[in-house]
Motif scaffolding. Structure first.
Motif, PDB file in Angstrom:
ATOM      1  N   UNK A   1       3.852  -1.292  13.904  1.00 12.31           N
ATOM      2  CA  UNK A   1       2.714  -2.044  13.389  1.00 12.31           C
ATOM      3  C   UNK A   1       1.391  -1.358  13.718  1.00 12.31           C
ATOM      4  N   UNK A   2       0.405  -1.585  12.842  1.00 16.69           N
ATOM      5  CA  UNK A   2      -0.967  -1.101  13.043  1.00 16.69           C
ATOM      6  C   UNK A   2      -1.905  -2.253  12.786  1.00 16.69           C
ATOM      7  N   UNK A   3      -3.079  -2.193  13.418  1.00 11.77           N
ATOM      8  CA  UNK A   3      -4.076  -3.226  13.228  1.00 11.77           C
ATOM      9  C   UNK A   3      -5.426  -2.579  12.980  1.00 11.77           C
ATOM     10  N   UNK A   4      -6.263  -3.229  12.174  1.00 16.38           N
ATOM     11  CA  UNK A   4      -7.620  -2.740  11.926  1.00 16.38           C
ATOM     12  C   UNK A   4      -8.610  -3.624  12.629  1.00 16.38           C
TER      13      UNK A   4
ATOM     14  N   UNK B   1      -7.011   1.873   0.102  1.00 10.09           N
ATOM     15  CA  UNK B   1      -7.035   0.702   0.986  1.00 10.09           C
ATOM     16  C   UNK B   1      -8.390   0.579   1.684  1.00 10.09           C
ATOM     17  N   UNK B   2      -8.894   1.676   2.221  1.00 12.60           N
ATOM     18  CA  UNK B   2     -10.166   1.642   2.941  1.00 12.60           C
ATOM     19  C   UNK B   2     -11.344   1.287   2.037  1.00 12.60           C
TER      20      UNK B   2
ATOM     21  N   UNK C   1       0.881  -1.167   0.000  1.00 17.06           N
ATOM     22  CA  UNK C   1       0.000   0.000   0.000  1.00 17.06           C
ATOM     23  C   UNK C   1       0.916   1.214   0.000  1.00 17.06           C
ATOM     24  N   UNK C   2       0.685   2.161  -0.901  1.00 17.09           N
ATOM     25  CA  UNK C   2       1.539   3.342  -0.916  1.00 17.09           C
ATOM     26  C   UNK C   2       1.174   4.308  -2.018  1.00 17.09           C
TER      27      UNK C   2
ATOM     28  N   UNK D   1       0.203   7.472   3.485  1.00 19.56           N
ATOM     29  CA  UNK D   1      -0.190   8.419   2.449  1.00 19.56           C
ATOM     30  C   UNK D   1      -1.711   8.475   2.410  1.00 19.56           C
ATOM     31  N   UNK D   2      -2.253   9.665   2.386  1.00 23.05           N
ATOM     32  CA  UNK D   2      -3.702   9.845   2.432  1.00 23.05           C
ATOM     33  C   UNK D   2      -4.407   9.186   1.241  1.00 23.05           C
ATOM     34  N   UNK D   3      -3.866   9.337   0.040  1.00 16.57           N
ATOM     35  CA  UNK D   3      -4.471   8.712  -1.140  1.00 16.57           C
ATOM     36  C   UNK D   3      -4.433   7.191  -1.038  1.00 16.57           C
ATOM     37  N   UNK D   4      -3.300   6.650  -0.597  1.00 16.23           N
ATOM     38  CA  UNK D   4      -3.170   5.199  -0.461  1.00 16.23           C
ATOM     39  C   UNK D   4      -4.140   4.666   0.589  1.00 16.23           C
TER      40      UNK D   4
END
Length: 112
Positions: free
Chosen positions: A109-112, A82-83, A33-34, A75-78
């Motif tokens: 790390x991040x988690x959703x 992704x969302x 993602x980027x 990155x906001x666009x990425x």
């Protein structure tokens, strides 16, 4: 913001990502993602098949080669892309940001 697919064989076969991360779904699939330096927009890859952490390169299911440029980041666009797609490409599974685990020294790390 529009979303579009690059089908296999269409669009650039090498993608340079800036402000990138690597996400893992519960079943193990990984995705880049980027921000694409080629198309100047947010990008989510197909499943990663090969990852060379030392050289920060990878190859995905679509056959594209990815080059991870600079430090990992957001990155906001990425994140927008992704969302919009993570539930459909991951079958609704939870995901984890595994960037730091796979390419140490890049981010937490991040988690959703």
């Amino acid at each position: 913001m529009s979303l579009y697919l690059h089908r296999r064989g269409e669009g650039p076969m090498t993608v340079q990502l800036e402000r990138w991360s690597i996400r893992r779904f519960q079943e193990g699939a990984l995705h880049f993602v980027g921000f694409s330096l080629d198309s100047y927009d947010g990008r989510v890859s197909t499943k990663i098949l090969e990852l060379d952490a030392a050289n920060r390169t990878g190859r995905t299911e679509s056959g594209r080669a990815y080059i991870l440029v600079g430090p990992a980041g957001g990155d906001r666009d990425a994140e927008y892309v992704w969302n919009k797609v993570w539930r459909s490409i991951g079958g609704g599974q939870a995901w984890t940001d595994v960037t730091e685990e796979l390419v140490p020294g890049t981010r937490r790390s991040r988690t959703a």
